[in-house]
Design a protein around this motif. Structure first.
Motif, PDB file in Angstrom:
ATOM      1  N   LEU A 215       6.624 -19.008 -20.714  1.00 46.71           N
ATOM      2  CA  LEU A 215       7.847 -18.350 -20.258  1.00 46.71           C
ATOM      3  C   LEU A 215       7.951 -18.412 -18.725  1.00 46.71           C
ATOM      4  CD1 LEU A 215       9.979 -16.805 -22.024  1.00 46.71           C
ATOM      5  CD2 LEU A 215       8.917 -14.703 -21.226  1.00 46.71           C
ATOM      6  N   MET A 216       6.815 -18.168 -18.062  1.00 47.22           N
ATOM      7  CA  MET A 216       6.826 -18.188 -16.596  1.00 47.22           C
ATOM      8  C   MET A 216       6.969 -19.601 -16.069  1.00 47.22           C
ATOM      9  SD  MET A 216       4.108 -15.172 -15.718  1.00 47.22           S
ATOM     10  CE  MET A 216       3.805 -15.514 -14.010  1.00 47.22           C
ATOM     11  N   GLU A 217       6.177 -20.507 -16.625  1.00 50.97           N
ATOM     12  CA  GLU A 217       6.202 -21.882 -16.098  1.00 50.97           C
ATOM     13  C   GLU A 217       7.506 -22.593 -16.414  1.00 50.97           C
ATOM     14  OE1 GLU A 217       2.672 -23.799 -17.390  1.00 50.97           O
ATOM     15  OE2 GLU A 217       1.465 -22.846 -15.816  1.00 50.97           O
TER      16      GLU A 217
ATOM     17  N   LEU B 236       6.695  -7.214 -11.847  1.00 47.86           N
ATOM     18  CA  LEU B 236       6.861  -8.655 -12.011  1.00 47.86           C
ATOM     19  C   LEU B 236       8.213  -8.941 -12.657  1.00 47.86           C
ATOM     20  CD1 LEU B 236       5.448 -11.515 -12.133  1.00 47.86           C
ATOM     21  CD2 LEU B 236       4.694 -10.861 -14.418  1.00 47.86           C
ATOM     22  N   LEU B 237       8.801 -10.064 -12.264  1.00 51.62           N
ATOM     23  CA  LEU B 237      10.070 -10.508 -12.837  1.00 51.62           C
ATOM     24  C   LEU B 237       9.893 -11.917 -13.387  1.00 51.62           C
ATOM     25  CD1 LEU B 237      13.369 -10.430 -12.775  1.00 51.62           C
ATOM     26  CD2 LEU B 237      13.051 -11.701 -10.675  1.00 51.62           C
ATOM     27  N   ILE B 238      10.296 -12.131 -14.633  1.00 54.31           N
ATOM     28  CA  ILE B 238      10.278 -13.478 -15.216  1.00 54.31           C
ATOM     29  C   ILE B 238      11.675 -13.757 -15.760  1.00 54.31           C
ATOM     30  CG2 ILE B 238       9.224 -15.013 -16.923  1.00 54.31           C
ATOM     31  CD1 ILE B 238       6.881 -12.996 -17.121  1.00 54.31           C
ATOM     32  N   LEU B 239      12.205 -14.912 -15.422  1.00 53.35           N
ATOM     33  CA  LEU B 239      13.518 -15.329 -15.942  1.00 53.35           C
ATOM     34  C   LEU B 239      13.351 -16.675 -16.614  1.00 53.35           C
ATOM     35  CD1 LEU B 239      16.316 -14.774 -13.284  1.00 53.35           C
ATOM     36  CD2 LEU B 239      16.553 -14.370 -15.724  1.00 53.35           C
ATOM     37  N   ASN B 240      13.981 -16.824 -17.761  1.00 50.02           N
ATOM     38  CA  ASN B 240      13.810 -18.083 -18.490  1.00 50.02           C
ATOM     39  C   ASN B 240      15.029 -18.302 -19.386  1.00 50.02           C
ATOM     40  OD1 ASN B 240      12.985 -19.844 -20.781  1.00 50.02           O
ATOM     41  ND2 ASN B 240      11.008 -19.821 -19.736  1.00 50.02           N
ATOM     42  N   GLY B 241      15.345 -19.537 -19.624  1.00 49.89           N
ATOM     43  CA  GLY B 241      16.399 -19.824 -20.613  1.00 49.89           C
ATOM     44  C   GLY B 241      17.673 -20.328 -19.975  1.00 49.89           C
ATOM     45  N   GLN B 242      18.773 -19.977 -20.632  1.00 53.42           N
ATOM     46  CA  GLN B 242      20.083 -20.499 -20.254  1.00 53.42           C
ATOM     47  C   GLN B 242      20.400 -20.280 -18.772  1.00 53.42           C
ATOM     48  OE1 GLN B 242      21.893 -22.153 -22.280  1.00 53.42           O
ATOM     49  NE2 GLN B 242      24.063 -21.804 -21.986  1.00 53.42           N
ATOM     50  N   ASN B 243      20.795 -21.317 -18.084  1.00 53.08           N
ATOM     51  CA  ASN B 243      21.249 -21.294 -16.681  1.00 53.08           C
ATOM     52  C   ASN B 243      20.168 -20.918 -15.667  1.00 53.08           C
ATOM     53  OD1 ASN B 243      23.875 -21.872 -17.634  1.00 53.08           O
ATOM     54  ND2 ASN B 243      24.212 -19.692 -18.023  1.00 53.08           N
ATOM     55  N   VAL B 244      18.916 -20.935 -16.085  1.00 54.26           N
ATOM     56  CA  VAL B 244      17.821 -20.550 -15.178  1.00 54.26           C
ATOM     57  C   VAL B 244      17.048 -21.795 -14.744  1.00 54.26           C
ATOM     58  CG1 VAL B 244      15.640 -19.276 -15.008  1.00 54.26           C
ATOM     59  CG2 VAL B 244      17.574 -18.262 -16.205  1.00 54.26           C
ATOM     60  N   ARG B 245      16.706 -21.848 -13.481  1.00 55.15           N
ATOM     61  CA  ARG B 245      15.923 -22.991 -12.975  1.00 55.15           C
ATOM     62  C   ARG B 245      14.490 -22.936 -13.499  1.00 55.15           C
ATOM     63  NH1 ARG B 245      16.809 -23.614  -6.660  1.00 55.15           N
ATOM     64  NH2 ARG B 245      15.071 -25.039  -7.016  1.00 55.15           N
ATOM     65  N   THR B 246      13.841 -24.063 -13.417  1.00 53.92           N
ATOM     66  CA  THR B 246      12.490 -24.192 -13.970  1.00 53.92           C
ATOM     67  C   THR B 246      11.466 -24.308 -12.837  1.00 53.92           C
ATOM     68  OG1 THR B 246      13.424 -25.357 -15.843  1.00 53.92           O
ATOM     69  CG2 THR B 246      11.067 -25.617 -15.505  1.00 53.92           C
ATOM     70  N   GLY B 247      10.345 -23.638 -13.027  1.00 51.65           N
ATOM     71  CA  GLY B 247       9.208 -23.846 -12.139  1.00 51.65           C
ATOM     72  C   GLY B 247       9.397 -23.335 -10.725  1.00 51.65           C
ATOM     73  N   LEU B 248      10.047 -22.185 -10.607  1.00 55.28           N
ATOM     74  CA  LEU B 248      10.281 -21.664  -9.254  1.00 55.28           C
ATOM     75  C   LEU B 248       9.608 -20.305  -9.087  1.00 55.28           C
ATOM     76  CD1 LEU B 248      12.491 -22.150  -6.720  1.00 55.28           C
ATOM     77  CD2 LEU B 248      13.368 -20.046  -7.750  1.00 55.28           C
ATOM     78  N   ARG B 249       8.955 -20.128  -7.956  1.00 52.67           N
ATOM     79  CA  ARG B 249       8.387 -18.813  -7.639  1.00 52.67           C
ATOM     80  C   ARG B 249       9.362 -18.086  -6.718  1.00 52.67           C
ATOM     81  NH1 ARG B 249       2.660 -16.497  -6.892  1.00 52.67           N
ATOM     82  NH2 ARG B 249       3.289 -14.395  -6.276  1.00 52.67           N
ATOM     83  N   VAL B 250       9.837 -16.940  -7.161  1.00 51.83           N
ATOM     84  CA  VAL B 250      10.821 -16.173  -6.388  1.00 51.83           C
ATOM     85  C   VAL B 250      10.090 -15.299  -5.379  1.00 51.83           C
ATOM     86  CG1 VAL B 250      12.823 -14.651  -6.604  1.00 51.83           C
ATOM     87  CG2 VAL B 250      12.054 -15.963  -8.578  1.00 51.83           C
ATOM     88  N   GLU B 251      10.557 -15.288  -4.157  1.00 54.11           N
ATOM     89  CA  GLU B 251       9.937 -14.436  -3.140  1.00 54.11           C
ATOM     90  C   GLU B 251      10.877 -13.274  -2.822  1.00 54.11           C
ATOM     91  OE1 GLU B 251       6.917 -15.058  -2.183  1.00 54.11           O
ATOM     92  OE2 GLU B 251       6.713 -17.134  -2.912  1.00 54.11           O
TER      93      GLU B 251
END
Ligand SMILES: [Zn+2]
Length: 440
Positions: free
Chosen positions: A38-40, A348-363
């Motif tokens: 989910l995170m990656e 911690l925040l994890i975003l995944n799925g529709q319209n979400v970018r892949t492989g990004l660490r949010v600061e």
């Protein structure tokens, strides 16, 4: 994920106390495959530390996008002085002026009473109320301050259903049994789905700890003691299990709502109780026998939550945007115990799925950014009264280009009951809130 729906959907899963360093440690061992994927496969980042590190305050800030001065929640409880409502911070300030004996006396005489939380205390609209007022369907299970369950296009199973079930077993008791769920027709199913903490089978205990039948019997009969695994395990496990069962039921019986939110408390309580036994945290108060018995308990519970997330998220449609959030992590506090009040380890925040970018660490994301980001992804405007921003770095370029962020001045104030919805049996409610780890 199934393919049944073709419009944008949001799923918000709250995992109280989920700690990033622990995830990293267990990812390295390959133990939390779903969360790791989910995170990656999406974006993730730590949230800025929040003061006070109090779950009720943080979750309400998350779900309103506003700070505590605006949403009005500063504690798990508030006080009634006569018919007036006084917040805990105001009482604390007064106590610093040396009126503690007078305050105690007033409490004893019941001129001052502390009252457990309810939605009537929240002075801003919750995110599900914003979706509902825009005629979008919503589903909410076990979220903080979701009682009394209000009328929405969809369903609400409030955070009070757990101790309603406990009430059935009690001798005396007249807990409020109104507005526990919306619509009322859900009630019977909810009661059936609530897992009885006192009837957990032996193998449930043995999945998380090395205990024999005699020790399990002791744990079953152990009256509530704060932060003690002996008494709390049965409550935290049954609460999360109930939420899972209810979520699966609703996903099966209803069309998936546009905005869906589930809240899981177990990791927070089990971390308070059992992180001290984890092998790398060994401290001098813990015996070899305890480490042998409970050294793997928190780890096993993280694996359990990983499987629950997989089970739930696989049930939602492929075009769902999934967000998993924790309010804080865990750390060794100055008093030597594991907690979060003083050290304020970030959530911690994890975003995944529709319209979400892949492989990004949010600061530098903040708890206030969650509501604006979900409104934006759900196609609704962001209120200028909110304290956060849309986390655009997480969103795919094409979506950003086609959907400029819309703003409105305000979503307006919620229509709440004038006073808090209080009840004669508040004392009993507080006792049960304690048993579930909501109150200290
Ligand atoms: Zn918390």
């Amino acid at each position: 994920m199934n393919n049944s729906s073709n419009c944008k959907k949001l799923l918000l899963i709250a995992i109280d106390g989920l700690s990033f360093p622990l995830l990293q440690k267990w990812f390295a061992m390959g133990d939390l495959p779903f969360l790791e994927r989910l995170m990656e496969g999406g974006c993730y980042g730590l949230l800025k530390p929040f003061t006070p590190s109090n779950s009720a305050v943080i979750w309400t800030s998350i779900i309103t996008g506003m700070n505590p001065r605006k949403h009005g929640i500063d504690s798990f409880i508030y006080y009634k002085v006569g018919e007036r409502i006084v917040r805990k911070t105001a009482i604390k300030k007064m106590l610093k002026c040396g009126i503690r004996p007078l305050f105690r006396w007033l409490q004893k005489k019941e001129y001052v009473r502390d009252v457990p939380f309810s939605l009537s205390m929240v002075q801003q609209k919750m995110l599900w109320e914003l979706f509902a007022q825009e005629d979008r369907s919503v589903g909410v299970i076990n979220w903080w301050y979701s009682w009394p369950a209000c009328e929405v296009p969809g369903f609400i199973i409030s955070d009070r259903v757990h101790y309603w079930r406990l009430k059935e077993r009690g001798k005396n008791g007249s807990l409020p049994d109104t507005h526990l769920v919306y619509p009322d027709s859900l009630f019977d199913e909810v009661v059936k789905s609530i897992v009885d903490p006192l009837a957990l089978p032996v193998d449930v205990y043995q999945q998380f700890m090395k205990v024999d039948r005699r020790e399990i019997e002791t744990m079953r009969n152990c009256h509530y003691k704060r932060h003690q695994l002996m008494s709390e395990f049965k409550y935290l496990y049954s609460m999360d299990e109930s939420v899972k069962k209810l979520a699966l039921y609703c996903l099966k019986e209803f069309p998936q709502p546009d905005f869906l939110a589930f809240y899981f408390r177990g990791i927070d309580i089990i971390s308070h109780c059992a992180l001290k036994y984890d092998s790398c945290n060994r401290d001098s108060h813990v015996t070899d026998k305890e480490i042998e018995q409970f050294g793997d308990t928190v780890h096993e519970y993280y694996c359990h939550i990983d499987r629950i997330l997989k089970e739930l998220i696989e049930k939602v449609s492929v075009d769902t945007t999934v967000m998993v959030v924790s309010d804080h992590g865990f750390e060794k506090e100055p008093d030597g115990r594991f907690g979060h009040r003083k050290t304020k380890p970030p959530g911690l925040l994890i975003l995944n799925g529709q319209n979400v970018r892949t492989g990004l660490r949010v600061e530098n994301a903040s708890v206030y950014d969650i509501t604006p980001t979900l409104l934006y992804l759900g196609g609704l405007p962001v209120s200028k009264e909110m304290d956060g921003v849309v986390l655009t770095e997480c969103v795919e370029e094409i979506f950003l280009q086609n959907h400029p962020i819309q703003f409105i001045e305000s979503y307006g104030s919620p229509l709440r009951h004038k006073g808090p919805v209080a009840h004669d049996s508040d004392e009993e409610i507080k006792e049960r809130l304690r048993a579930l780890g909501y109150l200290e």
